[in-house]
Design an enzyme around this catalytic site. Structure first.
Site, PDB file in Angstrom:
ATOM      1  N   LYS A   1      -8.625  -1.221  -3.869  1.00 25.16           N
ATOM      2  CA  LYS A   1      -8.731  -0.207  -4.907  1.00 25.16           C
ATOM      3  C   LYS A   1      -7.373   0.488  -4.973  1.00 25.16           C
ATOM      4  CE  LYS A   1     -10.999   2.774  -7.532  1.00 25.16           C
ATOM      5  NZ  LYS A   1     -11.617   2.278  -8.775  1.00 25.16           N
TER       6      LYS A   1
ATOM      7  N   LEU B   1      -5.499   3.609  -5.383  1.00 25.62           N
ATOM      8  CA  LEU B   1      -5.819   5.044  -5.345  1.00 25.62           C
ATOM      9  C   LEU B   1      -4.842   5.818  -6.239  1.00 25.62           C
ATOM     10  CD1 LEU B   1      -6.683   5.541  -1.561  1.00 25.62           C
ATOM     11  CD2 LEU B   1      -8.175   4.864  -3.444  1.00 25.62           C
TER      12      LEU B   1
ATOM     13  N   ARG C   1       5.782  -1.592  16.053  1.00 19.25           N
ATOM     14  CA  ARG C   1       7.181  -1.390  16.463  1.00 19.25           C
ATOM     15  C   ARG C   1       7.526   0.087  16.326  1.00 19.25           C
ATOM     16  NH1 ARG C   1       8.576  -0.113  11.330  1.00 19.25           N
ATOM     17  NH2 ARG C   1       7.831  -1.509   9.711  1.00 19.25           N
TER      18      ARG C   1
ATOM     19  N   VAL D   1      11.298   3.546  11.445  1.00 17.18           N
ATOM     20  CA  VAL D   1      12.528   4.214  11.005  1.00 17.18           C
ATOM     21  C   VAL D   1      12.373   5.732  11.181  1.00 17.18           C
ATOM     22  CG1 VAL D   1      13.985   4.725   8.991  1.00 17.18           C
ATOM     23  CG2 VAL D   1      13.062   2.413   9.313  1.00 17.18           C
TER      24      VAL D   1
END
Ligand code: ADP
Length: 446
Positions: free
Chosen positions: A201, A203, A291, A294
Site C-alpha cells: 500500500k 502510504l 549494517r 550512514v
C-alpha cells in the site's frame, strides 16, 4: 581484541571506523582504488593496499583483491562500513572462511534481511506489524492486479533486492499498474540482477522512523532509540534527526520492545536497523538493514555511545555489558548529508576541492574525508560529508545547525549546503511537522 582491522571502504566512513580503531589501539589497513591514492582514509591508515582501478566493481567490490589485501597485511578482522560489500552475505562467508572475523551480523541474517520479501515474512512471523501488501512476490501482471485490488490503490511496486530507493514505482490508479510493474521489474533486473517485485500500500503521509539495535552473541539485545529520516528526495535520505519530533517516549518504548523481542527470537548479532513507516500512530515495518547506517552519528550523539566500538567489541565475542534501562537519551541531534552536487539540479559535481573549512564549536561534529586540495572522484557515491549537531532541545539544535552551516566553506566543487540552509529556514521543518513527501515538494517549489 583484534590485532589488525582491514576497513573495506572509502571516504568518511573509512575514516570514522579508523578513528575508533585508533582509540582502541587497533592498527588499521586501508584499501583503495587508483583514484583514491591520495585520499584521507589512505593517508591516516597505518597501512594501505591498492586493490584496483577506479571502477568500484574492480576495486571496492573486488572480493579476491580485498581478501588478498587482508591476508598479506595479516588483518584478523574486517569492517565493511556501509554500501559496497557491507550487505553481501557471500562476502561475509568468505571472510570467515579465510579465518578472519567479519564485523557485522551472521551471513544467515544478512541473507534473510537482504531479500525484503523474506525479511517481511520473518518479521510478520515474529509479530512485527507490516505495511499491508502482497503476500510475497508478484510473478506477473495478473497477480499484481489481484494484489492491488485487494490492498487498494495507490500501491507501490518494490524490488525484493532493492536499495537506495531504486526499483520502486507508484501506481496511483489501476490504469497505471501495468507500466509501473514493468518499469519496476526492469529497473530491479538492471540494478540488482534480480527482478522479483512485491506490492505495498502506498502510504500518503507517513514518517520514516527507524530503530537502532545492538545485539551480542549471548542473547542480549538493546535499542538505542529511533531516528527520523523522513526528509528524503527520490526515497533517499537527506537529513536525519534523533529523536523523532513525532514520537513520544512511550511510543518509542513500545516500538523498542517489539523490535528487540523479534531480534532476540532470531538470535540476531551485532548492529542492525529496523525501518518503519509511521502514520496515524501506527508503525509498519518496511525493511531491515544489517549494517552500520550512514545516519548512525545522530544516535551516538543522543546516547553518548560509539556504535563502531560496540560493533568491534561484539564481533570480538564481548558481552554488551549494559541493559536497556542503562541507555539514556540526552538532547536532540540532527545530521545533514552533504553531497557534491548542484543544490538545485542535483547534477553531480566532482573535482578538486580548492578550499575547505569545517565548522566547529560546542555540539558540532563533521564526519568527512575532504581536505583542501583533495579530489572528489566521479566514480562513487556523491556524499562527501556529514554535519551533525547536538543540543539540549530540538529548537537549539536547529539554531546550532543554522550557525554551523553558515561556517561551512567548501570551494572548487558544488555542494548541497545551500539546500540545507534553505531547509533550516523553513517553518515546516522548524516545526518538525513533515512527512516523507514534504522535501520533494519543497525542492520542486524551488
Ligand atoms: P530502499 O531499500 O530502496 O531504501 P525502502 O523500502 O527502505 O527502500 O524505502 C525507501 C523509502 O521509500 C522509505 O523511507 C519511504 O520514504 C518510501 N517508501 C517505502 N515504502 C513505502 C510505502 N509503502 N508507502 C510510501 N512510501 C514508501
Amino acid at each position: 581484541m583484534f590485532q589488525k582491522i582491514l576497513i573495506a571502504n572509502r571516504g568518511e566512513i573509512a575514516l570514522r571506523i579508523q578513528r575508533t580503531c585508533r582509540e582502541l589501539g587497533i592498527p588499521t589497513v586501508a584499501v583503495h582504488s587508483t583514484a583514491d591514492s591520495e585520499a584521507m582514509h589512505v593517508r591516516l591508515a597505518d597501512e594501505s593496499v591498492c586493490i584496483g582501478p577506479p571502477s568500484a566493481k574492480d576495486s571496492y567490490l573486488n572480493i579476491p583483491a580485498i581478501l588478498s589485501a587482508a591476508e598479506i597485511t595479516g588483518a584478523d578482522a574486517l569492517h565493511p562500513g556501509y554500501g559496497f560489500l557491507s550487505e553481501n552475505a557471500n562476502f561475509a562467508e568468505m571472510v570467515e572462511a579465510h579465518a578472519m572475523t567479519f564485523i557485522g551480523p551472521s551471513p544467515q541474517h544478512i541473507r534473510m534481511m537482504g531479500d525484503k520479501i523474506t525479511a517481511k515474512a520473518a518479521m510478520a512471523a515474529l509479530g512485527v506489524p507490516l505495511v499491508p501488501g502482497s503476500d510475497g512476490a508478484v510473478p506477473d501482471i495478473a497477480a499484481a492486479r489481484a494484489a492491488a485490488e485487494r490492498i487498494g490503490y495507490p500501491v507501490l511496486i518494490k524490488a525484493a533486492a532493492g536499495g537506495g530507493g531504486r526499483g520502486m514505482k507508484v501506481a496511483q490508479r489501476p490504469e497505471d499498474l501495468e507500466d509501473a510493474f514493468s518499469v519496476a521489474r526492469t529497473e530491479a533486473r538492471t540494478a540488482f540482477g534480480n527482478d522479483a517485485v512485491y506490492l505495498e500500500k502506498y502510504l500518503d503521509r507517513p514518517r520514516h522512523i527507524e530503530l537502532q539495535i545492538m545485539a551480542d552473541s549471548f542473547g542480549n539485545v538493546v535499542h538505542f532509540g529511533e531516528r527520523d529520516c523522513s526528509l528524503q528526495r527520490r526515497h533517499q535520505k537527506l537529513l536525519e534527526e534523533a529523536g523523532s519530533p513525532a514520537l513520544t517516549p512511550r511510543a518509542r518504548d513500545a516500538l523498542g520492545l517489539v523490535a528487540t523481542q523479534a531480534l532476540t527470537k532470531i538470535g540476531y548479532r551485532n548492529a542492525g536497523t529496523l525501518e518503519f513507516l509511521y502514520q496515524d500512530e501506527q508503525f509498519a515495518f518496511i525493511e531491515m538493514n544489517t549494517r552500520l547506517q550512514v545516519e548512525h552519528p545522530v544516535t551516538e550523539m543522543v546516547c553518548g555511545v560509539d556504535l563502531v566500538r560496540e560493533q568491534i567489541r561484539i564481533a570480538c565475542g564481548a558481552e554488551l555489558g549494559y541493559r536497556q534501562s542503562d541507555i539514556r537519551f540526552t538532547g536532540h541531534a540532527i545530521e545533514c548529508r552533504i553531497t557534491a552536487e548542484d543544490p538545485t539540479t542535483f547534477v553531480p559535481s566532482p573535482g578538486r576541492v580548492t578550499a575547505f573549512h569545517a565548522p566547529g564549536g560546542l555540539g558540532v561534529r563533521v564526519d568527512s574525508a575532504l581536505y583542501a586540495g583533495c579530489v572528489v572522484p566521479p566514480y562513487y557515491d556523491s556524499m562527501v560529508g556529514k554535519l551533525i549537531v547536538h543540543a539540549p532541545t530540538r529548537a537549539e539544535a536547529v539554531a546550532r545547525l543554522r550557525r554551523a552551516l553558515a561556517e561551512f566553506a567548501i570551494s572548487g566543487i558544488q555542494t548541497t549546503i545551500p539546500l540545507h540552509q534553505r531547509i533550516v529556514e523553513d517553518a515546516t521543518f522548524q516545526a518538525g511537522d513533515y512527512t516523507i513527501h514534504w522535501l520533494e515538494q519543497f525542492v520542486a517549489a524551488g
